[in-house]
Write an enzyme that holds these catalytic residues in place. Structure first.
Site, PDB file in Angstrom:
ATOM      1  N   ASN A   1       0.845  -1.200   0.000  1.00  0.00           N
ATOM      2  CA  ASN A   1       0.000   0.000   0.000  1.00  0.00           C
ATOM      3  C   ASN A   1       0.882   1.252   0.000  1.00  0.00           C
ATOM      4  O   ASN A   1       1.620   1.429  -0.981  1.00  0.00           O
ATOM      5  CB  ASN A   1      -1.138  -0.039   1.030  1.00  0.00           C
ATOM      6  CG  ASN A   1      -0.781  -0.326   2.465  1.00  0.00           C
ATOM      7  OD1 ASN A   1      -0.410  -1.414   2.796  1.00  0.00           O
ATOM      8  ND2 ASN A   1      -0.925   0.647   3.333  1.00  0.00           N
ATOM      9  N   ASP A   2       0.825   2.085   1.010  1.00  0.00           N
ATOM     10  CA  ASP A   2       1.408   3.433   0.913  1.00  0.00           C
ATOM     11  C   ASP A   2       2.902   3.479   0.537  1.00  0.00           C
ATOM     12  O   ASP A   2       3.696   2.709   1.069  1.00  0.00           O
ATOM     13  CB  ASP A   2       1.343   4.140   2.271  1.00  0.00           C
ATOM     14  CG  ASP A   2       0.013   4.028   2.955  1.00  0.00           C
ATOM     15  OD1 ASP A   2      -0.935   3.518   2.358  1.00  0.00           O
ATOM     16  OD2 ASP A   2      -0.064   4.459   4.120  1.00  0.00           O
TER      17      ASP A   2
ATOM     18  N   TRP B   1      -9.196   2.024  -0.291  1.00  0.00           N
ATOM     19  CA  TRP B   1      -9.424   1.053   0.792  1.00  0.00           C
ATOM     20  C   TRP B   1     -10.793   0.378   0.675  1.00  0.00           C
ATOM     21  O   TRP B   1     -11.014  -0.682   1.270  1.00  0.00           O
ATOM     22  CB  TRP B   1      -9.255   1.715   2.163  1.00  0.00           C
ATOM     23  CG  TRP B   1      -7.820   1.799   2.601  1.00  0.00           C
ATOM     24  CD1 TRP B   1      -7.096   2.921   2.865  1.00  0.00           C
ATOM     25  CD2 TRP B   1      -6.925   0.701   2.840  1.00  0.00           C
ATOM     26  NE1 TRP B   1      -5.798   2.594   3.231  1.00  0.00           N
ATOM     27  CE2 TRP B   1      -5.676   1.233   3.233  1.00  0.00           C
ATOM     28  CE3 TRP B   1      -7.039  -0.696   2.738  1.00  0.00           C
ATOM     29  CZ2 TRP B   1      -4.568   0.438   3.532  1.00  0.00           C
ATOM     30  CZ3 TRP B   1      -5.934  -1.487   3.043  1.00  0.00           C
ATOM     31  CH2 TRP B   1      -4.722  -0.922   3.441  1.00  0.00           C
TER      32      TRP B   1
HETATM   33  C1  FRU Z   1      -2.918   4.433   4.924  1.00  0.00           C
HETATM   34  C2  FRU Z   1      -2.622   3.565   6.126  1.00  0.00           C
HETATM   35  C3  FRU Z   1      -1.771   4.317   7.129  1.00  0.00           C
HETATM   36  C4  FRU Z   1      -1.096   3.235   7.879  1.00  0.00           C
HETATM   37  C5  FRU Z   1      -0.868   2.211   6.810  1.00  0.00           C
HETATM   38  C6  FRU Z   1      -0.972   0.813   7.273  1.00  0.00           C
HETATM   39  O1  FRU Z   1      -3.223   3.731   3.786  1.00  0.00           O
HETATM   40  O2  FRU Z   1      -3.815   3.102   6.704  1.00  0.00           O
HETATM   41  O3  FRU Z   1      -2.491   5.202   7.933  1.00  0.00           O
HETATM   42  O4  FRU Z   1       0.089   3.656   8.470  1.00  0.00           O
HETATM   43  O5  FRU Z   1      -1.833   2.443   5.791  1.00  0.00           O
HETATM   44  O6  FRU Z   1      -0.577  -0.078   6.274  1.00  0.00           O
END
Ligand code: FRU
Length: 500
Positions: free
Chosen positions: A23-24, A286
């Site tokens: 993800n991020d 999400w």
């Molecule tokens: C954003 C998030 C962040 C967190 C991470 C967990 O997409 O929810 O807030 O640190 O992903 O994977």
């Protein structure tokens, strides 16, 4: 597996993890000629799980070398999102030039911010013995995603700033040594969704219209209520004195950074050369992130984009985004037509196939408020994703309702089981994405970047962007243009030749 929703091919010019879930983007920092990209990573699964920081480096923002995982869970928890800086003056005690990564420890709830240090150009990291270095204030359950930046006060002194997302607010801290952090203020989105938890804050200063005047931009992710449902990234323009962010009077509106469904957790590179401010985001939402088609990897980042601030027609400051110049340098022109008639344009376009296509389209309408403009991308016998401008409403539109690949409805493990051939990507987020009205235009210019699983549309000088995932059917790699009541001023297509 059916051929209704094929496993996605690797993108031509967008970053994906070597294997597993991403993800991020995290810890983006430019150091010793390398663009570092860390990212939220679950290497053993196609769905979110115990978070690690994956790692890759690049010299051109397009071609990435995968490196070993940088940070793994420890006794304090898993490793959530955060940022990285280079401590040039050695204020933290690790020597000048040490790289410091700040991240959130998560175990059932967020347990505070952790620090790790690298003395070998970001390859290996040692966690700080005193972790976590910053605990959540009493009552904060969500306290995450530290964004650290160096602040140069106009009066001379320099200190470090940390912005942390804490439920419905952002918390600001300052420090002289990057170890001890003192709270200075908070920010709450006045127009915020009551339910949304804020995440992944980002803060930077940009020149206005490329001039000497500058303004600060505060960015954050909002988990619900996004521009197309689900999650989305917001920004507000204002002033920052190293302790508090103040939205500027005329520009206090909090806006969406991107009007597509798939743009979240945007972060910019620290210390990028030439004063450029470049960011990248996770292209996903999400609302359905764990159910998009996948095989051995799941997750893709946006194209790195150079940011600017421009005044719009009513004098308000808008964030502008355009693909980095590296992308333009890494491509071969396939066609560049000036004022072609529609038939010529269609014939030429029919010869173009593939992914990693950068399309520029300039169209002039015969009369304002009338006509039709639609570019079908991922075009094949059974479907396409349609990109257009609606001259009646003045909106930029991306319609993925007939893109091909659907969500995986049942198998969070990642097996591919399409809902229906040609079905919509998701019932949660609408398939037809619309930007806010640009206003009535006699002429419109769209830049459309098409890759195997994504479409990014840049309009209005980059002040309006839509990033959208789409999963075409096999062979749906063509382009088609339809036009009515308008003429083409320019149609150019280039093929990206270097990339991830
Ligand atoms: C954003 C998030 C962040 C967190 C991470 C967990 O997409 O929810 O807030 O640190 O992903 O994977």
């Amino acid at each position: 597996m059916t051929d209704a929703a094929p496993p996605p091919d690797r993108p031509v010019c967008h970053f994906t993890p070597p294997v597993g879930w991403m993800n991020d983007p995290n810890g983006l920092v430019h150091h010793a000629g390398e663009w570092h990209l860390y990212y939220q990573h679950h290497p053993d699964s196609l769905v979110w799980g115990p978070m690690h920081w994956g790692h890759a480096v690049s010299r051109d923002l397009l071609t990435w070398e995968h490196l070993p995982i940088a940070l793994a869970p420890d006794e304090h928890g898993t490793i959530f999102s955060g940022s990285a800086v280079v401590d040039r003056d050695g204020v933290a005690g690790y020597g000048p030039g040490a790289m410091l990564a700040f991240f959130t420890y998560h175990r059932e709830r967020d347990r505070g911010q952790g620090l790790a240090v690298s003395l070998d150009a970001g390859r290996t990291w040692t966690k700080h013995a005193g972790n976590p270095i910053l605990l959540p204030p009493v009552g904060d359950v969500d306290f995450r995603d530290p964004r650290v930046l160096r602040y140069q006060d106009p009066a001379g002194p320099v200190w470090w700033v940390m912005v942390v997302a804490a439920g419905r607010v952002l918390r600001f801290y300052r420090s002289d040594d990057l170890l001890v952090w003192t709270p200075t203020g908070t920010f709450a989105d006045p127009a915020g969704d009551d339910l949304a938890v804020l995440e992944t804050p980002e803060l930077f200063e940009l020149p206005i219209d490329d001039g000497a005047e500058r303004a600060w931009v505060l960015v954050f992710g909002q988990t619900t209520g996004g521009p197309q449902g689900g999650s989305g990234a917001r920004y507000v323009v204002g002033g920052f004195d190293g302790e508090r962010f103040t939205p500027s009077d005329g520009d206090a509106e909090v806006r969406w950074a991107d009007h597509g469904a798939d743009f979240y957790a945007a972060q910019s590179w620290t210390d990028s050369p030439d004063g450029r401010r470049i960011w990248v985001a996770w292209m996903n939402n999400w609302a359905y992130a764990e159910r998009i088609p996948a095989t051995t990897w799941r997750g893709v980042l946006s194209i790195p984009r150079e940011l600017g601030l421009a005044r719009d027609t009513v004098g308000q400051l808008r964030l502008t985004q355009r693909p980095v110049d590296e992308l333009t340098r890494a491509q071969q022109p396939l066609l560049d037509l000036r004022e072609p008639d529609l038939e010529t344009a269609q014939q030429q376009l029919a010869r173009v196939r593939g992914a990693g296509l950068d399309v520029t389209l300039e169209v002039e309408f015969a009369s304002e408020g009338e006509g039709h403009l639609e570019l079908a991308v991922h075009h094949g016998p059974a479907g396409a994703t349609r990109v257009g401008y609606d001259p009646v409403s003045g909106e930029v539109v991306v319609d993925r309702s007939r893109s091909g690949g659907a969500l995986d409805p049942v198998a969070p493990g990642g097996a591919l089981d399409p809902v229906a051939p040609g079905g919509a990507l998701d019932p949660v987020a609408p398939s037809r994405h619309r930007s806010p009205p640009l206003g009535r235009r006699a002429a419109v210019e769209l830049r459309v970047l098409v890759d195997t699983t994504s479409i990014e549309v840049f309009a209005d000088g980059g002040a309006v962007v839509l990033s959208v995932l789409a999963f075409p059917l096999p062979g749906a790699t063509g382009l088609r243009l339809d036009l009515d009541g308008a003429r083409i001023a320019r149609l150019a297509v280039a093929a990206v030749t270097a990339g991830a």
